[in-house]
Design a protein around this motif. Sequence first.
Motif, mmCIF file in Angstrom:
data_model
loop_
_atom_site.group_PDB
_atom_site.id
_atom_site.type_symbol
_atom_site.label_atom_id
_atom_site.label_comp_id
_atom_site.label_asym_id
_atom_site.label_seq_id
_atom_site.Cartn_x
_atom_site.Cartn_y
_atom_site.Cartn_z
ATOM 1 N N GLU A 101 -13.828 4.228 4.361
ATOM 2 C CA GLU A 101 -14.517 4.046 5.646
ATOM 3 C C GLU A 101 -13.988 5.003 6.721
ATOM 4 O OE1 GLU A 101 -13.814 -0.083 6.470
ATOM 5 O OE2 GLU A 101 -14.675 -0.673 4.537
ATOM 6 N N GLY A 102 -13.027 5.842 6.371
ATOM 7 C CA GLY A 102 -12.476 6.804 7.325
ATOM 8 C C GLY A 102 -11.607 6.178 8.397
ATOM 9 N N ARG A 103 -11.078 4.983 8.100
ATOM 10 C CA ARG A 103 -10.300 4.277 9.138
ATOM 11 C C ARG A 103 -8.812 4.628 9.072
ATOM 12 N NH1 ARG A 103 -11.926 -1.719 8.425
ATOM 13 N NH2 ARG A 103 -10.349 -1.980 10.021
ATOM 14 N N THR A 104 -8.531 5.907 9.312
ATOM 15 C CA THR A 104 -7.134 6.347 9.266
ATOM 16 C C THR A 104 -6.357 5.908 10.514
ATOM 17 O OG1 THR A 104 -7.884 8.489 10.081
ATOM 18 C CG2 THR A 104 -7.443 8.326 7.729
ATOM 19 N N ASP A 105 -7.059 5.256 11.450
ATOM 20 C CA ASP A 105 -6.363 4.727 12.635
ATOM 21 C C ASP A 105 -5.835 3.306 12.396
ATOM 22 O OD1 ASP A 105 -8.865 3.641 12.409
ATOM 23 O OD2 ASP A 105 -9.248 3.556 14.577
ATOM 24 N N HIS A 106 -6.000 2.769 11.182
ATOM 25 C CA HIS A 106 -5.508 1.417 10.900
ATOM 26 C C HIS A 106 -3.971 1.396 11.014
ATOM 27 C CE1 HIS A 106 -4.491 -2.186 8.563
ATOM 28 N NE2 HIS A 106 -5.717 -2.602 8.847
ATOM 29 N N PRO A 107 -3.406 0.292 11.547
ATOM 30 C CA PRO A 107 -1.945 0.234 11.752
ATOM 31 C C PRO A 107 -1.124 0.486 10.486
ATOM 32 C CG PRO A 107 -3.017 -1.623 12.838
ATOM 33 C CD PRO A 107 -4.095 -0.885 12.101
ATOM 34 N N ARG A 108 -1.686 0.217 9.330
ATOM 35 C CA ARG A 108 -0.866 0.427 8.127
ATOM 36 C C ARG A 108 -0.605 1.918 7.881
ATOM 37 N NH1 ARG A 108 -3.073 -1.347 2.489
ATOM 38 N NH2 ARG A 108 -1.861 0.372 1.707
ATOM 39 N N PHE A 109 -1.316 2.784 8.599
ATOM 40 C CA PHE A 109 -1.083 4.217 8.451
ATOM 41 C C PHE A 109 -0.217 4.793 9.575
ATOM 42 C CE2 PHE A 109 -5.422 3.764 6.386
ATOM 43 C CZ PHE A 109 -4.903 3.713 5.091
ATOM 44 N N ASP A 110 0.348 3.917 10.406
ATOM 45 C CA ASP A 110 1.158 4.403 11.535
ATOM 46 C C ASP A 110 2.316 5.300 11.072
ATOM 47 O OD1 ASP A 110 -0.461 3.108 13.294
ATOM 48 O OD2 ASP A 110 0.973 1.536 13.859
ATOM 49 N N ARG A 111 2.977 4.882 9.981
ATOM 50 C CA ARG A 111 4.120 5.689 9.504
ATOM 51 C C ARG A 111 3.662 7.099 9.115
ATOM 52 N NH1 ARG A 111 4.831 1.171 6.304
ATOM 53 N NH2 ARG A 111 6.375 -0.296 7.110
ATOM 54 N N GLU A 140 10.403 -3.060 5.165
ATOM 55 C CA GLU A 140 9.571 -3.913 4.302
ATOM 56 C C GLU A 140 8.409 -3.122 3.683
ATOM 57 O OE1 GLU A 140 8.546 -7.531 6.317
ATOM 58 O OE2 GLU A 140 10.639 -8.010 6.695
ATOM 59 N N LEU A 141 8.767 -2.002 3.088
ATOM 60 C CA LEU A 141 7.760 -1.156 2.438
ATOM 61 C C LEU A 141 7.256 -1.827 1.173
ATOM 62 C CD1 LEU A 141 9.798 2.069 2.946
ATOM 63 C CD2 LEU A 141 7.454 1.774 3.770
ATOM 64 N N PRO A 185 16.905 6.663 -4.122
ATOM 65 C CA PRO A 185 16.498 5.254 -4.246
ATOM 66 C C PRO A 185 14.975 5.071 -4.209
ATOM 67 C CG PRO A 185 18.331 5.454 -2.709
ATOM 68 C CD PRO A 185 17.881 6.854 -3.012
ATOM 69 N N ALA A 186 14.512 4.063 -4.934
ATOM 70 C CA ALA A 186 13.077 3.754 -4.975
ATOM 71 C C ALA A 186 12.512 3.504 -3.578
ATOM 72 C CB ALA A 186 12.841 2.535 -5.864
ATOM 73 N N LEU A 187 13.365 3.059 -2.682
ATOM 74 C CA LEU A 187 12.924 2.814 -1.299
ATOM 75 C C LEU A 187 12.298 4.069 -0.680
ATOM 76 C CD1 LEU A 187 13.140 0.366 0.574
ATOM 77 C CD2 LEU A 187 15.406 1.187 1.276
ATOM 78 N N LEU A 188 12.886 5.218 -0.959
ATOM 79 C CA LEU A 188 12.345 6.469 -0.407
ATOM 80 C C LEU A 188 11.022 6.818 -1.087
ATOM 81 C CD1 LEU A 188 12.533 8.919 1.435
ATOM 82 C CD2 LEU A 188 14.055 10.000 -0.247
ATOM 83 N N LYS A 189 10.912 6.531 -2.373
ATOM 84 C CA LYS A 189 9.637 6.782 -3.063
ATOM 85 C C LYS A 189 8.547 5.876 -2.492
ATOM 86 C CE LYS A 189 7.073 8.717 -6.324
ATOM 87 N NZ LYS A 189 5.753 8.273 -5.875
ATOM 88 N N LEU A 190 8.917 4.641 -2.157
ATOM 89 C CA LEU A 190 7.942 3.728 -1.542
ATOM 90 C C LEU A 190 7.454 4.285 -0.213
ATOM 91 C CD1 LEU A 190 9.253 0.076 -2.006
ATOM 92 C CD2 LEU A 190 7.247 1.147 -3.029
#
Length: 195
Positions: free
Chosen positions: A62-72, A44-45, A94-99
């Motif tokens: 804010e330097g919040r690179t620990d946010h879950p959205r950056f897990d990947r 679900e990218l 495929p665009a999926l890989l670009k996402l």
Amino acid sequence: MKQALYIDCCVRGAASRTRRLADAFFAALGKDWQVTRLDLTQEELRPLCGAYFEERESLLREGRTDHPRFDRAHRLAEAELVVVAAPFWDMSFPALLKLYIENVSVEGITFRSTAEGLKGLCRAERCVFLTSRGGAYPDGDPMEQAVPYLRAIQRFFGIGGLDVIAADGLDLDGADVNAITAAACERAAALARAL
Ligand SMILES: Cc1cc2nc3c(=O)[nH]c(=O)nc-3n(C[C@H](O)[C@H](O)[C@H](O)COP(=O)(O)O)c2cc1C
């Protein structure tokens, strides 16, 4: 155990010829590798756009690179081997890989800015790109834009090198699909055994 990240963009699933290359590669990879598979069809990218883009910008300010959205992005940066399996679509992939790439290109995780320019932060020494193509494209053919782009991304992220295994010409009239795919699988297995 050494950590390998398998980025699976084989949209056609079990019917995918590219997936056969990936299966051959991982069957031959040494048992000292622990493989984590990321199935992009299930991820679900989202494209960086609107509020989703704004959230990212304010988190990074804010330097919040620990946010879950950056897990990947963290998982990519930490992997010791990166394997991308994606078919050739519309002159690239495929665009999926670009996402996926758009979502893992995060300053402070996969790259950072320095006075000398951008510096990649990924740990992997190699990225392996496994693909299959309807047409046949000799190395350097300008109609083939997946490999040049992934080579740029590999350098951008600081990954040591890019190995490419392609099953070419699968949709050409009279193509012996099984023979071409089997030969590419053997090259993929040989590469895996050498790692
Ligand atoms: C949406 C789509 C776009 C494609 N675009 C191209 C293309 O631009 N050039 C080409 O040679 N083949 C193209 N093909 C053919 C695929 O590269 C070929 O069938 C490949 O083996 C598919 O991989 P898969 O079996 O892993 O899905 C396209 C196929 C699809 C479904």
